[in-house]
Enzyme design. Structure first.
Site, PDB file in Angstrom:
ATOM      1  N   ARG A  52      93.559 -73.486  16.705  1.00  0.00           N
ATOM      2  CA  ARG A  52      93.728 -74.908  17.031  1.00  0.00           C
ATOM      3  C   ARG A  52      93.086 -75.750  15.952  1.00  0.00           C
ATOM      4  NH1 ARG A  52      92.747 -77.059  23.092  1.00  0.00           N
ATOM      5  NH2 ARG A  52      92.079 -78.855  21.877  1.00  0.00           N
ATOM      6  N   ARG A 109      91.175 -89.372  31.086  1.00  0.00           N
ATOM      7  CA  ARG A 109      90.040 -89.239  30.185  1.00  0.00           C
ATOM      8  C   ARG A 109      89.342 -90.571  29.956  1.00  0.00           C
ATOM      9  NH1 ARG A 109      92.004 -84.399  27.312  1.00  0.00           N
ATOM     10  NH2 ARG A 109      90.495 -83.613  25.806  1.00  0.00           N
ATOM     11  N   ARG A 152      84.593 -84.675  19.295  1.00  0.00           N
ATOM     12  CA  ARG A 152      85.213 -84.601  20.626  1.00  0.00           C
ATOM     13  C   ARG A 152      84.146 -84.635  21.724  1.00  0.00           C
ATOM     14  NH1 ARG A 152      88.398 -79.397  19.884  1.00  0.00           N
ATOM     15  NH2 ARG A 152      89.116 -79.606  22.020  1.00  0.00           N
ATOM     16  N   LYS A 176      88.678 -75.864  31.236  1.00  0.00           N
ATOM     17  CA  LYS A 176      89.627 -76.601  32.100  1.00  0.00           C
ATOM     18  C   LYS A 176      91.031 -76.019  32.018  1.00  0.00           C
ATOM     19  CE  LYS A 176      89.456 -80.663  30.153  1.00  0.00           C
ATOM     20  NZ  LYS A 176      88.492 -80.458  29.046  1.00  0.00           N
ATOM     21  N   ARG A 194      87.728 -70.090  20.068  1.00  0.00           N
ATOM     22  CA  ARG A 194      89.134 -70.430  20.270  1.00  0.00           C
ATOM     23  C   ARG A 194      89.797 -70.754  18.927  1.00  0.00           C
ATOM     24  NH1 ARG A 194      89.968 -75.025  24.619  1.00  0.00           N
ATOM     25  NH2 ARG A 194      89.204 -76.370  22.969  1.00  0.00           N
TER      26      ARG A 194
END
Ligand code: AMP
Length: 196
Positions: A133, A88, A144, A13, A127
């Protein structure tokens, strides 16, 4: 154009919202980026959000709704915007409806990126290695994905029932996915080219 990117964490996204924002000359607005910036700056909001984000849960609706309310009122968002990571929850959908209505604006399309769960996990672990992160650890990733299924996935059918949803295959290269997004938007606009 006022667009939303929907999709599970790791679906691309953020990458696609930024690229599409450049193609259309409208801002890509990411609540995740705004929250991470607050964490970096050590603001009261950042201090409150950090532990929640690191656990993989959602920060409270009123917090992100406040962020979005301010951000979409900024001059550069008047002509349109792309939302990445908001809404969300069903409550956030309602708040966005009211904000748009208050501005006399309407939502054009919701792009729903479809990606297999195995690919999502691979991308998020990649990532974590590349960007560091702190919520891209395996335990947080699993949480998540669970939170996404419980709180956010229901938004897909909600926007579909409003005739706003465009499903887009989110597998493959960044360029392939970007091409599919352009075609989906062109189809929704009656076959015309997507321009800014
Ligand atoms: P993201 O970068 O969009 O994956 O967001 C990273 C984290 O920020 C999420 O796991 C949530 O903890 C928080 N977050 C971002 N956007 C929202 C939102 N719209 N509602 C609640 N929490 C959010």
């Amino acid at each position: 154009m006022r667009l939303i990117f929907l999709g599970p964490p790791g679906s691309g996204k953020g990458t696609q919202a930024k690229l599409l924002g450049e193609r259309l000359s409208i801002p890509a607005i990411s609540t995740g980026d705004m929250l991470r910036e607050a964490v970096r700056e050590g603001t009261p909001l950042g201090r409150r959000a950090k532990a929640i984000m690191d656990s993989g849960e959602l920060v409270p609706d009123d917090v992100v709704i406040g962020l979005i309310r301010e951000r979409i009122a900024a001059p550069d968002a008047r002509g349109g915007f792309i939302l990445d990571g908001f809404p969300r929850t069903i409550e956030q959908v309602g708040a966005l409806d009211r904000l748009l209505e208050g501005n006399g604006a309407a939502l054009d399309s919701v792009i729903n990126l479809l990606v297999a769960e195995k690919t999502l996990i691979e991308r998020m672990l990649g990532r974590a290695a590349a960007e560091g992160r702190s919520d891209d650890r395996l335990e947080t990733i699993t949480e998540r994905l669970r939170v996404y299924g419980e709180k956010t996935a229901p938004l897909i059918e909600l926007y579909r029932s409003r005739g706003r949803l465009a499903d887009v295959d989110g597998s493959g290269t960044i360029e392939e996915i970007a091409g599919r997004i352009d075609r989906a938007l062109a189809d929704r606009r009656g076959g015309r080219e997507v321009r800014g």
